[in-house]
Motif scaffolding. Structure first.
Motif, PDB file in Angstrom:
ATOM      1  N   ASP A   1       0.801  -1.217   0.000  1.00 30.97           N
ATOM      2  CA  ASP A   1       0.000   0.000   0.000  1.00 30.97           C
ATOM      3  C   ASP A   1       0.838   1.273   0.000  1.00 30.97           C
ATOM      4  N   ARG A   2       2.133   1.168  -0.212  1.00 29.08           N
ATOM      5  CA  ARG A   2       2.969   2.356  -0.246  1.00 29.08           C
ATOM      6  C   ARG A   2       2.606   3.223  -1.455  1.00 29.08           C
ATOM      7  N   THR A   3       2.832   4.524  -1.303  1.00 24.62           N
ATOM      8  CA  THR A   3       2.555   5.432  -2.415  1.00 24.62           C
ATOM      9  C   THR A   3       3.680   6.445  -2.577  1.00 24.62           C
ATOM     10  N   PHE A   4       3.804   6.968  -3.785  1.00 23.59           N
ATOM     11  CA  PHE A   4       4.643   8.116  -4.078  1.00 23.59           C
ATOM     12  C   PHE A   4       3.725   9.321  -4.253  1.00 23.59           C
ATOM     13  N   ALA A   5       4.009  10.400  -3.576  1.00 23.59           N
ATOM     14  CA  ALA A   5       3.365  11.685  -3.869  1.00 23.59           C
ATOM     15  C   ALA A   5       4.405  12.550  -4.566  1.00 23.59           C
ATOM     16  N   ARG A   6       4.096  13.045  -5.753  1.00 22.94           N
ATOM     17  CA  ARG A   6       5.072  13.814  -6.532  1.00 22.94           C
ATOM     18  C   ARG A   6       4.451  15.124  -7.001  1.00 22.94           C
ATOM     19  N   VAL A   7       5.293  16.162  -7.042  1.00 19.80           N
ATOM     20  CA  VAL A   7       4.913  17.457  -7.600  1.00 19.80           C
ATOM     21  C   VAL A   7       5.915  17.827  -8.685  1.00 19.80           C
ATOM     22  N   SER A   8       5.419  18.142  -9.878  1.00 21.81           N
ATOM     23  CA  SER A   8       6.257  18.593 -10.990  1.00 21.81           C
ATOM     24  C   SER A   8       5.866  20.028 -11.335  1.00 21.81           C
ATOM     25  N   GLN A   9       6.874  20.916 -11.426  1.00 17.33           N
ATOM     26  CA  GLN A   9       6.598  22.318 -11.738  1.00 17.33           C
ATOM     27  C   GLN A   9       7.597  22.852 -12.767  1.00 17.33           C
ATOM     28  N   TYR A  10       7.083  23.651 -13.694  1.00 14.65           N
ATOM     29  CA  TYR A  10       7.908  24.412 -14.635  1.00 14.65           C
ATOM     30  C   TYR A  10       7.548  25.883 -14.469  1.00 14.65           C
ATOM     31  N   THR A  11       8.534  26.710 -14.107  1.00 14.48           N
ATOM     32  CA  THR A  11       8.298  28.116 -13.813  1.00 14.48           C
ATOM     33  C   THR A  11       9.085  28.991 -14.776  1.00 14.48           C
TER      34      THR A  11
ATOM     35  N   THR B   1       4.811  32.697 -15.296  1.00 16.13           N
ATOM     36  CA  THR B   1       3.959  31.533 -15.553  1.00 16.13           C
ATOM     37  C   THR B   1       4.531  30.300 -14.872  1.00 16.13           C
ATOM     38  N   ARG B   2       3.636  29.503 -14.277  1.00 12.79           N
ATOM     39  CA  ARG B   2       4.038  28.211 -13.721  1.00 12.79           C
ATOM     40  C   ARG B   2       2.974  27.184 -14.075  1.00 12.79           C
ATOM     41  N   VAL B   3       3.413  26.019 -14.551  1.00 12.04           N
ATOM     42  CA  VAL B   3       2.508  24.885 -14.723  1.00 12.04           C
ATOM     43  C   VAL B   3       2.916  23.815 -13.731  1.00 12.04           C
ATOM     44  N   ARG B   4       1.926  23.083 -13.222  1.00 12.46           N
ATOM     45  CA  ARG B   4       2.180  22.162 -12.111  1.00 12.46           C
ATOM     46  C   ARG B   4       1.332  20.912 -12.252  1.00 12.46           C
ATOM     47  N   LEU B   5       1.919  19.777 -11.892  1.00 11.33           N
ATOM     48  CA  LEU B   5       1.189  18.518 -11.768  1.00 11.33           C
ATOM     49  C   LEU B   5       1.360  18.001 -10.351  1.00 11.33           C
ATOM     50  N   ASP B   6       0.252  17.711  -9.676  1.00 16.90           N
ATOM     51  CA  ASP B   6       0.257  17.022  -8.387  1.00 16.90           C
ATOM     52  C   ASP B   6      -0.279  15.622  -8.626  1.00 16.90           C
TER      53      ASP B   6
ATOM     54  N   ILE C   1       4.530   0.073 -10.456  1.00 16.41           N
ATOM     55  CA  ILE C   1       3.463   0.984 -10.077  1.00 16.41           C
ATOM     56  C   ILE C   1       2.147   0.247 -10.277  1.00 16.41           C
ATOM     57  N   THR C   2       1.315   0.228  -9.264  1.00 14.20           N
ATOM     58  CA  THR C   2       0.060  -0.515  -9.355  1.00 14.20           C
ATOM     59  C   THR C   2      -1.144   0.349  -9.691  1.00 14.20           C
ATOM     60  N   ALA C   3      -1.044   1.673  -9.446  1.00 17.09           N
ATOM     61  CA  ALA C   3      -2.166   2.556  -9.749  1.00 17.09           C
ATOM     62  C   ALA C   3      -1.694   4.000  -9.764  1.00 17.09           C
ATOM     63  N   VAL C   4      -2.341   4.808 -10.592  1.00 23.68           N
ATOM     64  CA  VAL C   4      -2.182   6.262 -10.522  1.00 23.68           C
ATOM     65  C   VAL C   4      -3.391   6.771  -9.737  1.00 23.68           C
ATOM     66  N   ASN C   5      -3.180   7.086  -8.468  1.00 21.59           N
ATOM     67  CA  ASN C   5      -4.289   7.466  -7.598  1.00 21.59           C
ATOM     68  C   ASN C   5      -4.859   8.843  -7.916  1.00 21.59           C
ATOM     69  N   SER C   6      -4.007   9.750  -8.356  1.00 25.94           N
ATOM     70  CA  SER C   6      -4.469  11.092  -8.712  1.00 25.94           C
ATOM     71  C   SER C   6      -3.482  11.730  -9.675  1.00 25.94           C
ATOM     72  N   CYS C   7      -3.986  12.661 -10.485  1.00 24.61           N
ATOM     73  CA  CYS C   7      -3.167  13.390 -11.461  1.00 24.61           C
ATOM     74  C   CYS C   7      -3.877  14.718 -11.714  1.00 24.61           C
ATOM     75  N   VAL C   8      -3.385  15.800 -11.083  1.00 17.54           N
ATOM     76  CA  VAL C   8      -4.105  17.069 -11.063  1.00 17.54           C
ATOM     77  C   VAL C   8      -3.215  18.204 -11.581  1.00 17.54           C
ATOM     78  N   PRO C   9      -3.570  18.818 -12.703  1.00 23.07           N
ATOM     79  CA  PRO C   9      -2.813  19.970 -13.192  1.00 23.07           C
ATOM     80  C   PRO C   9      -3.343  21.277 -12.606  1.00 23.07           C
ATOM     81  N   SER C  10      -2.453  22.260 -12.475  1.00 26.63           N
ATOM     82  CA  SER C  10      -2.858  23.611 -12.109  1.00 26.63           C
ATOM     83  C   SER C  10      -1.848  24.576 -12.712  1.00 26.63           C
ATOM     84  N   HIS C  11      -2.201  25.856 -12.730  1.00 28.26           N
ATOM     85  CA  HIS C  11      -1.258  26.835 -13.264  1.00 28.26           C
ATOM     86  C   HIS C  11      -1.377  28.159 -12.539  1.00 28.26           C
TER      87      HIS C  11
END
Length: 245
Positions: A137-147, A156-161, A171-181
């Motif tokens: 049940d372990r998970t990775f939480a990752r944030v990717s940003q380009y500024t 401008t900044r684009v971001r993926l959470d 990897i067994t599942a992608v639990n969430s994938c949320v873009p913001s800017h």
């Protein structure tokens, strides 16, 4: 170009991921023959947005401290159709796909693109679960940003959470994938379409960005599209990229 409007965000109901914030600004639609952006207009908009976020306040204070010639140089960039057409390309110049942090400097040091890709591990906790179940049940939480910043002003900044579940081999599942800017740039609008899937042993989180630029000094730049994509493996980051499509 019409006066910049107040900050507008990409609204995604699933944005409950810790640390994901959206505080963007976008410009109003412009039409052929309208006046170009002036220093007074740009500074007034920065001042109006200054109370919305610490970054917005820092933007205004930096710009207000510039001497007039430096202010005009920055606004000249924003009124240059060629420069605006280059922005998305420059955000994709960071070459090391699996690097957690990179910086690219262009336009004689005036424009800076920064990529950051950070990962945190977490665990599903339950007193009823044994050690083998916890491992699964372990998970990775990752944030990717380009500024993208110009003359020290964040524009401008684009971001993926995202969040990935994994076991010892994949990897067994992608639990969430949320873009913001966040956008203080005089682009006319930004929107993202996210998608996620499993690929072999890896998980993929990506966002297709649609950036409407429109008319700039009599030239219609139309709409630009870019893909921000993160590939996560069970042992860490495989790639983190941004580029034109």
């Amino acid at each position: 170009m019409k006066r910049l409007t107040r900050i507008v965000s990409v609204t995604i109901a699933a944005l409950a991921v810790a640390g994901a914030t959206i505080a963007p600004a976008t410009a109003a639609p412009a039409s052929h023959g309208e006046a170009t952006l002036t220093v007074t207009q740009f500074e007034a908009e920065l001042a109006q947005n200054a109370g919305l976020a610490p970054e917005a306040k820092a933007n205004y204070e930096k710009f207000a401290a510039f001497h007039q010639a430096k202010k005009q140089k920055l606004v000249n960039y924003l009124n240059d159709p060629i420069f605006l057409a280059e922005v998305i390309y420059e955000m994709g110049l960071l070459s090391s796909a699996n690097s957690p942090q990179e910086v690219k400097v262009t336009h004689d040091g005036d424009a800076v693109v920064t990529k950051t890709s950070n990962q945190e591990n977490s665990f599903a906790q339950s007193a009823e679960k044994n050690a083998m179940t916890l491992a699964a049940d372990r998970t990775f939480a990752r944030v990717s940003q380009y500024t993208y910043s110009l003359m020290g002003i964040t524009l401008t900044r684009v971001r993926l959470d995202m969040n990935f579940a994994y076991n010892a081999s994949r990897i067994t599942a992608v639990n969430s994938c949320v873009p913001s800017h966040t956008n203080y740039f005089p682009l006319r609008g930004m929107a993202a379409t996210p998608s996620s899937y499993l690929s072999g042993n890896n998980g993929v989180c990506q966002a297709t960005w649609q950036i409407a630029v429109g008319w700039v000094n009599g030239l219609n730049l139309g709409q630009r599209a870019a893909l921000q994509k993160v590939v996560q493996g069970p042992w860490g980051l495989v790639s983190d990229t941004f580029g034109n499509i």
